[in-house]
Structures are given as C-alpha cells and as structure tokens.
Scaffold this motif. Structure first.
Motif, PDB file in Angstrom:
ATOM      1  N   LYS A   1      -3.779  -2.477   5.851  1.00  0.00           N
ATOM      2  CA  LYS A   1      -3.901  -1.017   5.896  1.00  0.00           C
ATOM      3  C   LYS A   1      -2.542  -0.349   5.966  1.00  0.00           C
ATOM      4  O   LYS A   1      -2.313   0.690   5.338  1.00  0.00           O
ATOM      5  N   SER A   2      -1.628  -0.936   6.727  1.00  0.00           N
ATOM      6  CA  SER A   2      -0.280  -0.369   6.833  1.00  0.00           C
ATOM      7  C   SER A   2       0.424  -0.376   5.482  1.00  0.00           C
ATOM      8  O   SER A   2       1.089   0.598   5.109  1.00  0.00           O
TER       9      SER A   2
ATOM     10  N   PHE B   1      -1.216   2.235   3.245  1.00  0.00           N
ATOM     11  CA  PHE B   1      -0.933   3.599   3.698  1.00  0.00           C
ATOM     12  C   PHE B   1       0.540   3.965   3.523  1.00  0.00           C
ATOM     13  O   PHE B   1       0.883   5.146   3.516  1.00  0.00           O
TER      14      PHE B   1
ATOM     15  N   VAL C   1      -7.726   5.453   5.304  1.00  0.00           N
ATOM     16  CA  VAL C   1      -7.676   5.660   6.756  1.00  0.00           C
ATOM     17  C   VAL C   1      -8.858   6.501   7.232  1.00  0.00           C
ATOM     18  O   VAL C   1      -9.541   6.161   8.212  1.00  0.00           O
TER      19      VAL C   1
ATOM     20  N   GLY D   1      -9.919   3.908  -2.054  1.00  0.00           N
ATOM     21  CA  GLY D   1      -9.746   4.003  -0.607  1.00  0.00           C
ATOM     22  C   GLY D   1     -10.973   3.524   0.151  1.00  0.00           C
ATOM     23  O   GLY D   1     -10.853   2.852   1.190  1.00  0.00           O
TER      24      GLY D   1
ATOM     25  N   MET E   1       2.059   6.971   1.514  1.00  0.00           N
ATOM     26  CA  MET E   1       1.895   8.324   2.040  1.00  0.00           C
ATOM     27  C   MET E   1       3.179   8.836   2.673  1.00  0.00           C
ATOM     28  O   MET E   1       3.395  10.049   2.783  1.00  0.00           O
TER      29      MET E   1
ATOM     30  N   GLY F   1      -4.112   5.560   0.369  1.00  0.00           N
ATOM     31  CA  GLY F   1      -3.939   5.272   1.791  1.00  0.00           C
ATOM     32  C   GLY F   1      -4.570   6.327   2.677  1.00  0.00           C
ATOM     33  O   GLY F   1      -5.200   6.003   3.695  1.00  0.00           O
ATOM     34  N   PHE F   2      -4.435   7.591   2.292  1.00  0.00           N
ATOM     35  CA  PHE F   2      -5.074   8.674   3.049  1.00  0.00           C
ATOM     36  C   PHE F   2      -6.586   8.505   3.053  1.00  0.00           C
ATOM     37  O   PHE F   2      -7.239   8.579   4.108  1.00  0.00           O
TER      38      PHE F   2
END
Length: 326
Positions: free
Chosen positions: A142-143, A146, A213, A125, A149, A209-210
C-alpha cells in the motif's frame, strides 16, 4: 517585521478577531436586539436562538461570497466583453468557442479523461485494496502504491516523459519494442488520439493510491457476518467480492469516483508539461491558458464553461452524500 513575528501577529489578530466578533455579536443580540426582559421574554429568547446560528455562519458566508460568488459572477460578466474588456459583445466569445475546432477537440478530450481516468483509477484502487488486505506484506504494498500521491503533477509528468521517450536507451516502451525486434523507436506522445490515453496513465498512476486507501478503509468496515454467510452458502471469492462487498461500499466508491472526476476536469499540469496541448492532446484548462494573456474575454469564457461542466458532478455528489446521511 520578521516573517515569524508577522505570522504570530496574523494569527493573534485572526483568532482574536473571531473571538471578539462572536462575543460582541452575541452580546448585542441578547442585550440589545432581543433582550430577555419585557412583557414576553420567552419570545425574545426564541428569536435570539433562531438568529444565533446565522451569526456563526456569517463569516464563512461572507468569505464564500467574496472569494467564490463574486469571482464567478465577475468572470461571467468579463466573458461578455472583447479581448481588451472595452466593448460588450454578449455571447460572442461563446459563439467563437463553438466554432473553434481546437475547442471542440479540447471538449472531446476532456470527455475522454472524465470517462477513463475516474473509472480506471477507482477500479484499480478497489482491486488493489482487496488484494493488499489479503497479503502479509500488504502495508508495504500500500505504501508503494500510495507513494505517487506525494509527487507533484509536474514531477510525475517528467518521470513518465522519460518512460515515453522515443529512445531505446531511455524510454521503457521503446526499450521493450527494441527487445522484441522493432527497429525504429516511436514517440507515443505524437500518436493522434492514442496519445491522450498515455497522458491519462500519469493521472491514473497518481490517483490509484488515493482510491486504494479510501476503499481499503471501507472494505475493512464491512461486517464479517455477511462474508461468512456468503461463504457458508457456497459463494466463490469473485462472488463475495463483486456481489457482497462492492454493493456495501458503493457509497464510498461513488465519492471516490466523483472526487477524481472533479480533479480530472481541472487537470492542467500533465498536458502542459508533456505535450503543451500539441498533437491533438488539448484539454479545456490548457486551452484556457493559451488565451489567458492575450484574450482575457475568451479565457474567462472557457473558465466559465469548465465551471458549468464541474457543477453537475458536484451537485450529484452532494445529493449522494445526503442520501448516505439519511
């Protein structure tokens, strides 16, 4: 009563009850218990102000006591009885756990999960956050990272079960092996010891993903002056990242790592969906579920062991958070 009306009534009662409690409790405190009159009104006002915060804390403390403290104490007490809850056997359930080879395997596997998953998810990450911030289409990347999740653990497990399928027409791993010339497909979920790492990949895929971000926001908060000074001093990109940026966001990295660690100690869905705890993949939550409906005493003993394992991580996390606030 329709669900909509029932929901509105519940909200009105809940909100109205909270407002009424705070209003009446403050009224009683200021006019009955410590009234601002008499020979020493200032002292009464000071006492009332000292008590007032506890009036606001009381509902939350009562709820925590009812739904957290009481179940913990009750579970520990229940773990001291036999499977039917009739005979007090003391630490008998814990002694049986210590002598059970499957329980020891579950503890060992849990330690593997705790060591591998938080470290891998946090590192990947962190690297993803750094790389996507430097890309023109970084928001799209990033989308996509992520997106897992938003998938439930069971759904993600089913997806990866197809990836691990022991048929070259379905499983990605066996398709790659077949392309490289391997004749016989292999079921990676039945390979002792290594199958645990294939299960861990599912949670790493979800939690990366968590971590990305949260760490991306932390990286963007680093003052540009420090980076520019390092560039002027001749630092290369790797030195800037590992010696300038990472130390400045170490507090955030610790929070992400401990959050994922707590989640790992409670994970159950992935193992239950993909292997059912077979082939040496048993972990404590799945081991507990195996006894939940046939030996309540041992199941509550396992639940208490899980709580004891989670507790040091939570205490350490709280201490780190307090250090950040100072």
């Amino acid at each position: 009563m329709s669900p909509l009306v029932q929901g509105l009534v519940t909200i009105l009662i809940g909100v109205g009850g909270c407002v009424g409690y705070f209003y009446l409790s403050n009224l009683v405190l200021d006019r009955v218990i410590f009234p601002a009159r008499g020979p020493d009104p200032g002292r009464n006002i000071s006492r009332a102000n000292a008590v007032r915060p506890w009036l606001f804390l009381f509902p939350a403390m009562a709820a925590l006591g009812l739904y957290l403290v009481y179940p913990v104490v009750g579970s520990f007490w229940r773990s001291l009885f036999d499977r039917d809850g009739d005979e007090f056997i003391g630490a008998g359930n814990y002694a049986s756990l210590a002598a059970d080879e499957t329980f020891r395997t579950a503890v060992f596997n849990n330690l593997l999960w705790v060591l591998v998953v938080p470290a891998a998810a946090t590192f990947i990450g962190l690297v993803s956050a750094q790389l996507t911030d430097r890309l023109r289409w970084g928001n799209l990347a990033k989308s996509m990272i992520f997106m897992p999740m938003a998938i439930s653990f069971v759904g993600a497990s089913l997806i990866w079960k197809f990836v691990y399928a022991n048929e070259a027409d379905i499983g990605l791993i066996n398709a790659i092996r077949a392309a490289l010339g391997a004749d016989n497909p292999v079921d990676v979920l039945q390979i002792p010891f290594w199958n645990n790492f294939f299960l861990m990949m599912v949670l790493i895929w979800i939690q990366t993903g968590f971590a990305m971000v949260i760490l991306s926001a932390a990286l963007r908060g680093i003052p540009e002056e420090t980076v520019e000074a390092a560039i002027i001093d001749g630092a290369n990109p790797f030195q800037i990242f590992f010696r300038i940026k990472v130390p400045q966001i170490m507090g955030t990295i610790v929070v992400v790592w401990t959050t994922i660690t707590i989640l790992v100690l409670k994970v159950f869905d992935i193992v239950y969906t993909m292997t059912g705890g077979n082939f040496g993949t048993q972990i404590l939550p799945s081991y507990m579920m195996g006894y939940m409906f046939r030996d309540d005493g041992r199941a509550t003993a396992v639940a208490f062991v899980i709580m004891v394992l989670v507790l040091p991580v939570m205490v350490w996390n709280i201490r780190q958070a307090r250090k950040e606030l100072r």
